[in-house]
Design a protein around this motif. Structure first.
Motif, PDB file in Angstrom:
ATOM      1  N   CYS A  73     -28.073  15.726  -5.584  1.00 11.87           N
ATOM      2  CA  CYS A  73     -27.578  15.698  -6.953  1.00 11.87           C
ATOM      3  C   CYS A  73     -26.214  16.360  -7.038  1.00 11.87           C
ATOM      4  CB  CYS A  73     -28.558  16.423  -7.869  1.00 11.87           C
ATOM      5  SG  CYS A  73     -28.839  18.128  -7.392  1.00 11.87           S
ATOM      6  N   ILE A 117     -24.488  19.697  -9.245  1.00  9.33           N
ATOM      7  CA  ILE A 117     -24.822  20.856 -10.059  1.00  9.33           C
ATOM      8  C   ILE A 117     -23.555  21.473 -10.634  1.00  9.33           C
ATOM      9  CG2 ILE A 117     -26.950  21.333  -8.812  1.00  9.33           C
ATOM     10  CD1 ILE A 117     -25.473  23.581  -7.321  1.00  9.33           C
ATOM     11  N   ASN A 177     -20.833  18.454 -16.414  1.00 11.09           N
ATOM     12  CA  ASN A 177     -21.973  17.771 -15.799  1.00 11.09           C
ATOM     13  C   ASN A 177     -21.730  16.275 -15.659  1.00 11.09           C
ATOM     14  OD1 ASN A 177     -24.555  18.213 -14.649  1.00 11.09           O
ATOM     15  ND2 ASN A 177     -25.533  17.318 -16.453  1.00 11.09           N
ATOM     16  N   HIS A 236     -27.157  19.719 -14.425  1.00 13.39           N
ATOM     17  CA  HIS A 236     -27.687  19.085 -13.223  1.00 13.39           C
ATOM     18  C   HIS A 236     -27.722  17.580 -13.403  1.00 13.39           C
ATOM     19  CE1 HIS A 236     -31.306  17.666 -10.865  1.00 13.39           C
ATOM     20  NE2 HIS A 236     -30.616  18.274  -9.925  1.00 13.39           N
ATOM     21  N   ARG A 250     -29.273  14.258 -11.258  1.00 13.84           N
ATOM     22  CA  ARG A 250     -30.261  14.083 -10.199  1.00 13.84           C
ATOM     23  C   ARG A 250     -30.289  12.684  -9.626  1.00 13.84           C
ATOM     24  NH1 ARG A 250     -36.710  13.767 -10.067  1.00 13.84           N
ATOM     25  NH2 ARG A 250     -37.034  14.500  -7.937  1.00 13.84           N
ATOM     26  N   GLN A 293     -34.311  19.567 -12.983  1.00 12.18           N
ATOM     27  CA  GLN A 293     -33.849  20.951 -12.921  1.00 12.18           C
ATOM     28  C   GLN A 293     -33.190  21.344 -14.232  1.00 12.18           C
ATOM     29  OE1 GLN A 293     -31.491  21.772  -9.379  1.00 12.18           O
ATOM     30  NE2 GLN A 293     -32.627  20.252  -8.177  1.00 12.18           N
ATOM     31  N   PRO A 294     -33.080  22.676 -14.475  1.00 11.84           N
ATOM     32  CA  PRO A 294     -33.419  23.788 -13.601  1.00 11.84           C
ATOM     33  C   PRO A 294     -34.914  23.887 -13.291  1.00 11.84           C
ATOM     34  CG  PRO A 294     -31.995  24.514 -15.388  1.00 11.84           C
ATOM     35  CD  PRO A 294     -32.459  23.142 -15.735  1.00 11.84           C
ATOM     36  N   VAL A 323     -30.573  25.743  -9.985  1.00 10.60           N
ATOM     37  CA  VAL A 323     -30.038  24.387  -9.856  1.00 10.60           C
ATOM     38  C   VAL A 323     -29.643  24.219  -8.392  1.00 10.60           C
ATOM     39  CG1 VAL A 323     -29.320  23.869 -12.203  1.00 10.60           C
ATOM     40  CG2 VAL A 323     -27.800  25.203 -10.740  1.00 10.60           C
ATOM     41  N   ASN A 351     -28.581  21.388  -5.031  1.00  4.50           N
ATOM     42  CA  ASN A 351     -28.105  20.128  -4.465  1.00  4.50           C
ATOM     43  C   ASN A 351     -28.436  20.136  -2.980  1.00  4.50           C
ATOM     44  OD1 ASN A 351     -26.656  17.832  -3.671  1.00  4.50           O
ATOM     45  ND2 ASN A 351     -24.724  18.943  -3.557  1.00  4.50           N
ATOM     46  N   SER A 374     -37.239  21.781  -4.303  1.00  7.22           N
ATOM     47  CA  SER A 374     -36.399  22.728  -5.038  1.00  7.22           C
ATOM     48  C   SER A 374     -37.204  23.930  -5.529  1.00  7.22           C
ATOM     49  CB  SER A 374     -35.701  22.024  -6.211  1.00  7.22           C
ATOM     50  OG  SER A 374     -36.622  21.366  -7.030  1.00  7.22           O
TER      51      SER A 374
END
Length: 643
Positions: free
Chosen positions: A2, A4, A25, A48, A50, A61-62, A73, A75, A101
């Motif tokens: 992703c 972040i 973002n 974030h 994703r 996330q978070p 967060v 990646n 994660s």
């Protein structure tokens, strides 16, 4: 996988503008087009985007711990998350999701900042520890995943996967760093920890950064380094057996995914080795992809086809026009700062092709760094053997004079370019290696830059990047030292940056099993003569792979992912190059010597000399300036004052 972003109030407690966070973002939407979310609380904001790979329905996330006092967060991918999860559950931690994660959250709860030592994978993440009012950032050991950050004048600290996320912030100073310009024109990229802007930095591989409310910004801390710790006595047969066992295990560990997975297959040793190992540990055929060029001089697709047929992969190959030069502005937008590796073009295309069938692709990147596979490694060791015959006090005046007076033979193979060789022999190992890898050496940069800009540099030279790493290198073996320098500069700054941006532009995750840290640690301990022997790089790697790949694959001449740059700049890009290199906006920065720019353009286009590498680096710098507006103009008054 992703993108972040985040903002942290160093003073504590101030509200953060949701619209500002949203713009940060969304600038990275391409990194995670599946879904995104924002989290804001007094003094802290996370964003974030994703791309779902593992736990498709549970990875938003978070991520939080049980009482939501710790937020993350992230990646990347954690390949040992199942083992860590079991260990942490045994220690009393309660998991809400099956995602990798969440494992990081509980690892931090259990081990604090030392959690990074328990993680196996590629990662860049931020953890907000509310009870301690602490923000903790970390980047993986090798630098596979990126992390950029900036401290703004108002006391807000911001971070993001890509520099473009920080460029959305009105408070970010866009003044170009002259030292970064010097480094870019030497290396072809801006090495960590610098960025092209004075107001932003990159978190270096294998480093963490811990910020606390009410305290000044600290220096990052290193948590890992390539050890280069020699193994005990081992026969070559044992080396080969262990190498295959460890390679197979590294590849297998990188296969966890809940989405379609495949591999890049160029037909070179490294990607072919990865495919061979994948075929041995997976059920069903491996998905492979490669690109072909319509010019045989640049085409490796026949070798890729041979490996695909040997392992009965589901192979996809598409032909790309060798004159695929329409990506200049696209590349400037992808990289956010000047980036001169022209192989970014075919890399972009192969990622585009792979994404048609898979979401995750394994690559062979890292083989040359691990096993001394670059031609420059052979050249550097040859030069080092000559240096060892004479002390520097003798070499420097003798070879320095010869290098100054000998004519420059750009047309000749490197080994016959006596001017380049003499210049390298007049230096020590580190400076000689820097001279060899520079896309524009000291002499060219001295001509390229204006007198005012050179005064602005105050004597700074890009070799200091390598000197800093060499000073703290964990080895004094000459070959290991230059491998170490590559792992600190070229690998994260060029190779991994290129693959990350090109793949994420297509929402494709690329994994690099040859850079699994356990594999890198073991390989670094092998003796140098097992890697480079009798002028042949990757000796032990190729020997170990003989039962798996043909000699045509293992011992053919290394080709690389190249494009016909010199011909482009004399042909289809002729006018575009002339306009870009001589355009007034570029000259107004005060960085360049206009007379030398014009001389290069004229000499190249008349075929008197090949200036393609230098011209391409200027062309990409111009593309960066155009993408980022008038940011370089901030330098012109200072340069003029220094002149």
């Amino acid at each position: 996988m992703c993108g972040i972003v985040g903002i942290f109030d160093m003073q504590g407690g101030r509200a953060i503008d949701r619209d500002v966070l949203h713009r940060m973002n969304e600038s990275q939407f391409h990194r995670g087009p599946v879904e995104g979310d924002l989290h804001l609380e007094p003094g802290l904001a996370f964003g974030h985007r994703r791309l779902s790979i593992i736990a498709l329905e549970a990875g938003l996330q978070p991520q939080f711990n049980e009482d939501e006092s710790i937020a993350l967060v992230f990646n990347g991918e954690i390949y040992n998350y199942r083992e860590l999860r079991a260990e942490l559950q045994g220690l009393g931690h309660v998991f809400r999701t099956p995602s990798d994660s969440e494992t990081i959250v509980h690892a931090y709860e259990q081990w604090g900042e030392d959690c990074v030592g328990h993680l196996r994978g590629m990662f860049a993440f931020a953890i907000w520890d509310r009870p301690r009012q602490t923000l903790f950032l970390a980047r993986d050991r090798i630098g596979i995943k990126p992390m950029h950050y900036a401290l703004l004048d108002d006391g807000m600290f911001a971070f993001g996967s890509e520099l473009k996320s920080l460029l959305t912030l009105p408070g970010l100073k866009r003044e170009i760093d002259p030292l970064a310009v010097e480094e870019y024109f030497a290396y072809g990229y801006v090495p960590e920890p610098r960025t092209i802007f004075t107001g932003a930095k990159k978190l270096q591989p294998g480093h963490t950064l811990t910020l606390r409310v009410g305290q000044p910004l600290p220096a990052p801390k290193q948590f890992w380094d390539v050890p280069f710790k020699p193994h005990g006595a081992m026969s070559e047969q044992d080396m080969e057996a262990q190498l295959i066992e460890r390679l197979r295990e590294a590849v297998q560990s990188h296969l966890i995914a809940d989405v379609p997975l495949g591999a890049f297959l160029s037909g070179g040793v490294d990607s072919s080795a990865v495919v061979a190992m994948m075929a041995g540990v997976t059920e069903g055929p491996v998905n492979t992809c490669s690109i072909a060029f319509n010019d045989p001089a640049f085409d490796e697709s026949e070798y890729a086809r041979q490996v695909a047929e040997q392992y009965k992969t589901k192979h996809q190959c598409e032909t790309v026009d060798k004159d695929d030069y329409g990506l200049l502005d696209t590349l400037a937008a992808l990289y956010d700062e000047p980036y001169a590796d022209s192989s970014a073009i075919p890399t972009y295309r192969v990622c585009q092709l792979a994404r048609k069938r898979v979401t995750v692709a394994l690559s062979g990147d890292g083989g040359d760094e691990n096993f001394a596979g670059y031609r420059r490694h052979r050249m550097a060791m040859g030069e080092h053997r000559v240096r060892s015959l004479l002390p520097l006090a003798v070499r420097k005046p003798v070879f320095g004079v010869l290098g100054a007076v000998y004519p420059k033979a750009d047309w000749a193979p490197r080994m016959f370019r006596a001017k380049t060789t003499f210049e390298a022999l007049a230096r020590d190992l580190t400076e000689g290696y820097f001279h060899g890898v520079s896309i524009n050496n000291d002499r060219i940069r001295s001509q390229l830059f204006s007198n005012g800009f050179k005064q602005k540099l105050q004597g700074y030279r890009a070799v200091e990047v390598m000197r800093g790493y060499a000073k703290n290198a964990p080895t004094d073996d000459p070959l290991s030292l230059i491998q170490y320098l590559d792992m600190k500069t070229y690998l994260p700054g060029d190779i991994l940056t290129k693959v990350d941006r090109a793949s994420m532009a297509h929402a494709l995750e690329v994994r690099v099993p040859l850079l699994d840290h356990r594999f890198v640690e073991w390989v670094s301990g092998l003796p140098s003569n097992s890697k480079l022997r009798n002028g042949e790089g990757k000796h032990i790697f190729k020997k170990a792979l003989q039962p798996y790949l043909s000699n045509d694959i293992l011992y053919r001449k290394k080709q690389g992912f190249s494009i016909p740059l010199a011909a482009w700049l004399r042909g289809p890009l002729r006018e575009a190059m002339r306009r870009a290199v001589l355009n007034p906006a570029l000259l107004d920065t005060g960085i360049f010597n206009p007379a030398f720019l014009k001389q290069m353009v004229d000499e190249h286009q008349s075929s008197a000399k090949d200036h393609s590498t230098t011209l391409w680096s200027v062309l990409m710098f111009d593309a960066f300036l155009r993408k980022n507006g008038a940011t370089a103009g901030d330098m012109a008054p200072a340069i003029a004052a220094a002149a």
